[in-house]
Design a protein around this motif. Structure first.
Motif, PDB file in Angstrom:
ATOM      1  N   ASP A   1       3.484   6.904   8.276  1.00 20.94           N
ATOM      2  CA  ASP A   1       5.011   6.493   7.820  1.00 20.94           C
ATOM      3  C   ASP A   1       5.636   6.780   6.443  1.00 20.94           C
ATOM      4  OD1 ASP A   1       5.335   5.259  10.250  1.00 20.94           O
ATOM      5  OD2 ASP A   1       4.690   3.334   9.523  1.00 20.94           O
ATOM      6  N   PHE A   2       4.661   6.919   5.182  1.00 20.11           N
ATOM      7  CA  PHE A   2       4.983   7.501   4.270  1.00 20.11           C
ATOM      8  C   PHE A   2       5.207   9.005   4.142  1.00 20.11           C
ATOM      9  CE2 PHE A   2       3.278   9.830   0.448  1.00 20.11           C
ATOM     10  CZ  PHE A   2       4.286   9.188  -0.602  1.00 20.11           C
ATOM     11  N   LEU A   3       4.705   9.562   4.628  1.00 23.17           N
ATOM     12  CA  LEU A   3       4.935  11.119   4.827  1.00 23.17           C
ATOM     13  C   LEU A   3       6.289  11.454   5.455  1.00 23.17           C
ATOM     14  CD1 LEU A   3       1.258  12.258   5.404  1.00 23.17           C
ATOM     15  CD2 LEU A   3       2.722  12.556   3.323  1.00 23.17           C
ATOM     16  N   ASN A   4       6.522  10.580   6.394  1.00 22.87           N
ATOM     17  CA  ASN A   4       7.660  10.892   7.425  1.00 22.87           C
ATOM     18  C   ASN A   4       8.968  10.627   6.405  1.00 22.87           C
ATOM     19  OD1 ASN A   4       6.737  12.006   9.737  1.00 22.87           O
ATOM     20  ND2 ASN A   4       6.051   9.829  10.410  1.00 22.87           N
ATOM     21  N   LEU A   5       8.854   9.596   5.474  1.00 25.56           N
ATOM     22  CA  LEU A   5       9.906   9.159   4.897  1.00 25.56           C
ATOM     23  C   LEU A   5       9.971   9.900   3.386  1.00 25.56           C
ATOM     24  CD1 LEU A   5      10.028   5.314   5.419  1.00 25.56           C
ATOM     25  CD2 LEU A   5      11.484   7.100   6.600  1.00 25.56           C
TER      26      LEU A   5
ATOM     27  N   ALA B   1       6.641  18.757   1.249  1.00 23.09           N
ATOM     28  CA  ALA B   1       6.245  19.037   2.637  1.00 23.09           C
ATOM     29  C   ALA B   1       4.629  18.484   2.916  1.00 23.09           C
ATOM     30  CB  ALA B   1       6.150  20.611   3.121  1.00 23.09           C
ATOM     31  N   TRP B   2       4.450  18.506   4.202  1.00 21.56           N
ATOM     32  CA  TRP B   2       2.913  17.817   4.568  1.00 21.56           C
ATOM     33  C   TRP B   2       2.447  18.376   5.820  1.00 21.56           C
ATOM     34  CZ3 TRP B   2       2.540  14.824   8.906  1.00 21.56           C
ATOM     35  CH2 TRP B   2       3.788  14.421   9.598  1.00 21.56           C
ATOM     36  N   GLY B   3       1.106  18.191   5.988  1.00 21.34           N
ATOM     37  CA  GLY B   3       0.289  18.632   7.025  1.00 21.34           C
ATOM     38  C   GLY B   3      -0.647  17.694   7.483  1.00 21.34           C
ATOM     39  N   PHE B   4      -1.264  17.619   8.554  1.00 17.25           N
ATOM     40  CA  PHE B   4      -1.815  16.540   9.202  1.00 17.25           C
ATOM     41  C   PHE B   4      -3.373  17.382  10.067  1.00 17.25           C
ATOM     42  CE2 PHE B   4      -2.256  12.706  12.209  1.00 17.25           C
ATOM     43  CZ  PHE B   4      -3.078  12.458  11.636  1.00 17.25           C
ATOM     44  N   ILE B   5      -4.597  16.842   9.517  1.00 15.76           N
ATOM     45  CA  ILE B   5      -5.478  17.336  10.441  1.00 15.76           C
ATOM     46  C   ILE B   5      -6.395  16.080  10.615  1.00 15.76           C
ATOM     47  CG2 ILE B   5      -7.005  18.003   8.290  1.00 15.76           C
ATOM     48  CD1 ILE B   5      -8.117  20.278   9.914  1.00 15.76           C
TER      49      ILE B   5
ATOM     50  N   TYR C   1       0.882  -1.387   0.045  1.00 18.18           N
ATOM     51  CA  TYR C   1       0.113  -0.033  -0.079  1.00 18.18           C
ATOM     52  C   TYR C   1       1.069   1.342  -0.012  1.00 18.18           C
ATOM     53  CZ  TYR C   1      -4.017  -3.182   0.860  1.00 18.18           C
ATOM     54  OH  TYR C   1      -4.905  -4.187   0.776  1.00 18.18           O
ATOM     55  N   THR C   2       2.017   1.208   0.569  1.00 15.77           N
ATOM     56  CA  THR C   2       3.010   2.435   0.694  1.00 15.77           C
ATOM     57  C   THR C   2       3.705   2.714  -0.634  1.00 15.77           C
ATOM     58  OG1 THR C   2       3.489   2.087   2.888  1.00 15.77           O
ATOM     59  CG2 THR C   2       5.240   3.290   1.631  1.00 15.77           C
ATOM     60  N   TYR C   3       3.554   1.669  -1.418  1.00 18.07           N
ATOM     61  CA  TYR C   3       4.042   1.640  -2.885  1.00 18.07           C
ATOM     62  C   TYR C   3       3.234   2.317  -3.749  1.00 18.07           C
ATOM     63  CZ  TYR C   3       5.719   0.297  -7.551  1.00 18.07           C
ATOM     64  OH  TYR C   3       5.941   0.092  -8.939  1.00 18.07           O
ATOM     65  N   ILE C   4       1.931   1.683  -3.523  1.00 20.25           N
ATOM     66  CA  ILE C   4       0.844   2.212  -4.356  1.00 20.25           C
ATOM     67  C   ILE C   4       0.478   3.941  -4.168  1.00 20.25           C
ATOM     68  CG2 ILE C   4      -1.640   2.274  -4.829  1.00 20.25           C
ATOM     69  CD1 ILE C   4      -1.592  -0.931  -4.278  1.00 20.25           C
ATOM     70  N   LEU C   5       0.413   4.233  -3.047  1.00 12.89           N
ATOM     71  CA  LEU C   5       0.524   5.692  -2.562  1.00 12.89           C
ATOM     72  C   LEU C   5       1.563   6.287  -3.067  1.00 12.89           C
ATOM     73  CD1 LEU C   5      -0.804   7.745  -0.627  1.00 12.89           C
ATOM     74  CD2 LEU C   5       0.389   7.038   1.327  1.00 12.89           C
ATOM     75  N   ASP C   6       2.909   5.795  -2.904  1.00 13.49           N
ATOM     76  CA  ASP C   6       3.915   6.713  -3.460  1.00 13.49           C
ATOM     77  C   ASP C   6       3.719   6.974  -4.952  1.00 13.49           C
ATOM     78  OD1 ASP C   6       6.634   7.821  -3.869  1.00 13.49           O
ATOM     79  OD2 ASP C   6       7.414   5.994  -4.215  1.00 13.49           O
ATOM     80  N   LYS C   7       3.182   6.123  -5.601  1.00 14.47           N
ATOM     81  CA  LYS C   7       3.182   6.296  -7.177  1.00 14.47           C
ATOM     82  C   LYS C   7       1.851   7.245  -7.533  1.00 14.47           C
ATOM     83  CE  LYS C   7       6.640   3.718  -8.435  1.00 14.47           C
ATOM     84  NZ  LYS C   7       7.697   4.522  -8.780  1.00 14.47           N
ATOM     85  N   LEU C   8       0.827   6.953  -6.800  1.00 13.40           N
ATOM     86  CA  LEU C   8      -0.305   8.038  -7.094  1.00 13.40           C
ATOM     87  C   LEU C   8       0.228   9.219  -6.546  1.00 13.40           C
ATOM     88  CD1 LEU C   8      -3.102   5.889  -5.705  1.00 13.40           C
ATOM     89  CD2 LEU C   8      -2.780   6.590  -8.140  1.00 13.40           C
ATOM     90  N   ALA C   9       0.961   9.644  -5.360  1.00 10.69           N
ATOM     91  CA  ALA C   9       1.533  10.821  -4.966  1.00 10.69           C
ATOM     92  C   ALA C   9       2.308  11.490  -6.137  1.00 10.69           C
ATOM     93  CB  ALA C   9       2.005  10.917  -3.760  1.00 10.69           C
TER      94      ALA C   9
END
Length: 616
Positions: A36-40, A46-50, A6-14
């Motif tokens: 975990d994906f955002l931290n790496l 850059a990223w933000g969380f709500i 799922y991390t790999y799929i998220l990475d490619k889509l992002a």
């Protein structure tokens, strides 16, 4: 395997600047995979969380935009040197529907994606948002979660995360526990680790299927975080203390009780859980222990001089040490002194709070009626751990702005000074749902969106730069992440709620982090021996001060007080069964009973000499 996939799929889509929606039941790992994906992520992202809740407003989301993105006229862009910004929106389907059937935060999110921006509410012009994508997560509708308009979700690539297979759960947690127990050749407890984890997973699956949430048991929701808390609790002990298999199993049972059993509201549920423990011990570990052997097992940090996490063999040996700690607390807090009788249940609740405070990111939800000792135990637990403590002081002029100012002080103490601190908050202090909105955000992310002004952010970055630089974090974004991480590690939120009425049920449904991110401790009614010891202490203290002539009658008076309280409680239960109306008999009402007798005794003792004097 699933996490990597799922991390790999998220990475490619992002990378293709596509919005992504992760959906699945609570506890399948949505809020683990995405952070975990955002931290790496690469340094140029850059990223933000709500974290959305039932009371999140559109202005909360707009504040996040304004605090995380650079405002360049009518354009909001990632900070300089960043090519893309990723917003992570957790629990995106939590906001309540308004009178028109819409969810304002979701509508603002949709508008930002649809029109590539949002409107300035003062100048009424469109502010464009560029080089920004959204990653969202949600569970299926139900239990406080709502249906979201397809007009929003059509912009997302949806990925469904199935429940984690039993084999995967066992593999993950067995690896952690085996790693902790490895290197002990004399006892070889690492071979027991897979059996312990298998039994824990079976507890979890059985609880999910047999103890379902109801309106009166709305917190009977279990997820993978609970298994993690059990294993985390086992890791608190000094490894050399585990001399044999029996000691390891006692420790494991204690942690299972703290995570799973302490939230159960009825004694029949507690007995059901104890029966499942007996079955699992026989089935997985080939041990035939009776319930009396393990049901009262207790580990704590304050039972020895070294503050090691060890078993308490005789609970009465703790009373002198706790009296010393109470005396120390009263010496340091002359304006808020406490008088506590340390009976068995009281010590058990104190050990649970102490355990939570010692844990990394440990937060607690204490549920009990008024006078049951929730706040007193929390204050004393923080004092024993040598932690700072903070509570808000409510007055008629206390508003949301004042609460945010208090939160600033709290987070600065935790993040800048790196001081372990307990924040105690009760349901009687909820003036506005915005209070719980901010606490919900702290529990989930460790920060409150748009809490600090720009000059305050610069001050935090400046003060924290040397410590952050030592950790290899030099940019402003990395320093603020370091600040948030420190806040999460040093701050422990203790919530004290009452189960009376609809407030507890409504708030836990509207703000799911109150349950998901806290260890729950349910305060049952005081047993008879506790009631008697409290009354006896009360009468003895008054006899010593006022000489009421109660000396030979204190024990009898204590028994009568217990009898009055228990019979009224039984009558109240019958009243509810017949008329479905509640009459609550709480520890506060019991203390009022003893107080009323003492006051009446003082009046009568003064009346007779006065009459004699008048006739003289």
């Amino acid at each position: 395997v699933d996490t990597v996939k799922y991390t790999y799929i998220l990475d490619k889509l992002a990378q293709g600047k596509n919005n992504v929606l992760f959906s699945g039941e609570t506890g399948v790992g949505k809020t683990i995979i995405i952070p975990d994906f955002l931290n790496l992520a690469p340094e140029d992202i850059a990223w933000g969380f709500i974290n959305f809740s039932a009371k999140t407003s559109a202005s909360n989301l707009q504040s996040l935009y304004e605090s995380k993105l650079d405002n360049k006229g009518k354009r909001y862009t990632p900070h300089s040197g960043k090519k893309m910004f990723i917003f992570f929106v957790d629990d995106v389907n939590m906001p309540q529907h308004d009178r028109y059937g819409s969810q304002p935060p979701c509508e603002l999110l949709r508008q930002t994606i649809d029109q590539k921006g949002f409107y300035n509410l003062k100048k009424f012009n469109l502010n464009s948002v560029v080089d920004t994508i959204f990653v969202a997560a949600c569970a299926p509708p139900g239990g406080g979660r709502n249906t979201v308009t397809p007009r929003l979700f059509r912009h997302f690539n949806m990925i469904w995360l199935p429940d984690v297979p039993k084999v995967s759960m066992e593999q993950i947690f067995s690896s952690i526990l085996k790693g902790f127990l490895a290197g002990m050749p004399k006892v070889q407890l690492d071979v027991v680790a897979p059996l312990v984890v298998r039994a824990t997973v079976e507890f979890y699956l059985k609880l999910k299927t047999d103890l379902l949430p109801t309106p009166t048991k709305c917190h009977y929701t279990f997820n993978l975080r609970d298994i993690a808390k059990v294993i985390q609790g086992v890791l608190q002990v000094n490894r050399d203390y585990l001399k044999d298999k029996s000691m390891l199993l006692k420790l494991w049972l204690h942690e299972s009780f703290r995570v799973f059993r302490d939230r159960l509201t009825e004694m029949k549920d507690v007995e059901w859980f104890n029966d499942r423990v007996t079955e699992n011990l026989k089935k997985h570990l080939e041990i035939d222990w009776q319930k009396e052997t393990f049901k009262d097992v207790l580990f704590c940090h304050f039972g020895n001089d070294e503050n090691e996490y060890e078993e308490v063999i005789d609970i009465n040996t703790l009373i002198p040490k706790l009296n010393e700690q109470l005396e120390w607390y009263n010496t340091m807090n002359t304006g808020n002194q406490m008088r506590i009788v340390f009976f068995k249940d009281c010590i058990s609740h104190l050990s649970r709070i102490s355990r939570i405070l010692r844990q990394q990111r440990g937060n607690a939800l204490l549920v009990g009626v008024g006078g049951s000792g929730r706040k007193g135990m929390a204050r004393l637990g923080a004092s024993i751990a040598k932690y700072g403590a903070m509570e808000i002081e409510i007055n008629k002029n206390y508003k949301e702005k004042d609460f945010r100012e208090d939160l600033k002080k709290l987070l600065k103490r935790a993040g800048l000074e790196n001081q372990p601190i307990m924040f105690l908050f009760s349901d009687s202090q909820i003036i506005s749902d915005a209070f719980l909105e901010d606490i919900n955000s702290i529990l989930n992310t460790g920060e409150v969106p748009n809490l600090y002004a720009n000059d305050e952010l610069e001050q935090i970055v400046g003060e924290l730069r040397p410590a952050a630089k030592a950790e290899g974090k030099e940019t402003k974004d990395l320093i603020m992440q370091f600040f948030v991480q420190r806040c999460r590690e040093a701050l422990h939120v203790i919530l004290a709620f009452s189960p009376v009425g609809d407030l507890f049920r409504n708030k836990t449904r509207q703000f799911p982090s109150l349950v998901n991110c806290c260890t729950i401790d349910w305060y049952h009614a005081w047993p008879s021996d506790a009631l008697q010891s409290v009354a006896q202490r009360k009468y003895e203290d008054e006899e010593e001060k006022a000489k009421l002539g109660l000396g030979h009658y204190i024990e009898a008076l204590s028994k009568i007080s217990v009898e009055i309280h228990t019979t009224v409680s039984e009558a109240s239960d019958a009243f509810f069964q017949e008329l479905r109306r509640r009459n609550y008999t709480t520890p506060t009402s019991y203390l009022e009973l003893t107080k009323a007798y003492i006051e009446l005794m003082k009046i009568e003792r003064a009346r007779l000499p006065a009459s004699i004097k008048r006739y003289k």
